[in-house]
Scaffold this active site. Structure first.
Site, PDB file in Angstrom:
ATOM      1  NE  ARG A 113      -3.681   1.951   2.902  1.00 43.65           N
ATOM      2  CZ  ARG A 113      -3.595   3.107   3.561  1.00 43.65           C
ATOM      3  NH1 ARG A 113      -2.445   3.472   4.084  1.00 43.65           N
ATOM      4  NH2 ARG A 113      -4.660   3.891   3.682  1.00 43.65           N
ATOM      5  CG  HIS A 195      -8.117   8.607   2.246  1.00 39.63           C
ATOM      6  ND1 HIS A 195      -8.499   7.282   2.282  1.00 39.63           N
ATOM      7  CD2 HIS A 195      -7.128   8.751   3.155  1.00 39.63           C
ATOM      8  CE1 HIS A 195      -7.771   6.663   3.210  1.00 39.63           C
ATOM      9  NE2 HIS A 195      -6.932   7.528   3.738  1.00 39.63           N
ATOM     10  CD  GLN A 244      -8.485   2.915   4.174  1.00 43.54           C
ATOM     11  OE1 GLN A 244      -7.451   3.079   3.554  1.00 43.54           O
ATOM     12  NE2 GLN A 244      -8.519   2.471   5.415  1.00 43.54           N
TER      13      GLN A 244
END
Length: 293
Positions: A113, A195, A244
């Protein structure tokens, strides 16, 4: 009911985790295993590196994850959550804490990630800004009125929202926020627009890794950033975790739902006390604590 919450990026500090390493054989074993999995000595950077070293995305995210997860494991029998939640990156720590993910699998995902987000940041000049003193709806309206990509990214607590997007669009949005009555609209020292839709390349890359990872039935519900409600279905957890990266972190709403579902004590597991402060701002009557050895 006991709620355990796990911090995200920004909570790191030099020397984090060293006390765990020195005091617990289990912690030492897990930290050493992490060095092997990551292929570099993250413990050297965490314990003795500079703040600048710790700031590298490939280091920051695994470092915070390790501090949180290893602390929860060292707590042993006293660690019995009725519900868990994590802020952004902290969601991975929460998923180890409630038995959904293994320590090894989650660490690999966190590392992937971090690298995927770093790559996405390098594709286009982007940033984030903190907006203080405006209602969520006003922030949403201002973002929608700006040309270019700028979106609400973190609903941290009432009157504190972080926006994310292209540098130019963020600068324009900040000016408009001040005109709308914001106490502050401050560009943050971050490397990219987390995000937001600009994280789409990272989301695609991480989606493949998450799909290939085994998710078990959790021991207790997780309140995820995307849905804000209690989730126990492993497939649903996977979907939310993938979404997410490009969706906002709805922390305010998650905490409100945890309280509505019976959370009476929020214990923060990991570096810092940021989440305890946010929980108190969301509901003054909530009891908060730090996990201690």
């Amino acid at each position: 009911m006991k709620a355990y919450v796990f911090p995200g990026q920004g909570a790191q500090f030099v020397g984090m985790g060293q006390d765990l390493y020195q005091q617990s054989e289990l912690a030492k074993e897990l930290f050493d295993k992490a060095n092997d999995i990551l292929g570099f000595s993250i413990t050297d950077i965490m314990f003795e590196g500079t703040a600048e070293d710790l700031k590298q995305t490939k280091v920051t995210q695994p470092a915070i994850f390790l501090h949180s997860v290893i602390l929860s494991k060292v707590l042993g029998e006293t660690f019995k959550p009725d519900m868990v939640a994590g802020h952004s990156l902290g969601e991975f720590s929460a998923l180890v804490a409630n038995g959904t993910l293994s320590f090894e699998d989650a660490l690999k995902l966190v590392s992937q990630r971090a690298l995927a987000m770093q790559k996405a940041c390098e594709l286009s000049p982007s940033t984030m800004a903190a907006v203080l003193g405006l209602a969520d709806e006003v922030v949403e309206e201002v973002c929608a009125s700006v040309d270019g990509i700028v979106v609400p990214a973190n609903y941290n607590c009432p009157g504190q929202l972080v926006i994310s997007g292209e540098v130019e669009a963020i600068n324009i949005a900040c000016e408009k926020m001040k005109e709308a009555g914001a106490k502050r609209a401050l560009v943050l020292p971050v490397g990219g627009a987390f995000h937001s839709p600009l994280m789409e390349p990272a989301r695609e890359e991480l989606a493949a890794a998450i799909e290939a990872t085994s998710f078990k039935q959790p021991d207790c519900p997780i309140y995820q950033n995307v849905t804000t409600t209690a989730v126990t279905d492993p497939n649903q957890i996977k979907e939310n975790l993938i979404a997410q990266l490009t969706a906002p972190v709805k922390w305010t709403q998650s905490v409100q739902n945890m309280i509505a579902d019976g959370a009476s004590l929020f214990t923060e597991v990991g570096p810092g006390k940021v989440l305890q402060g946010l929980v108190k701002k969301i509901d003054r009557s909530a009891e908060v604590a730090s996990a201690q050895l």
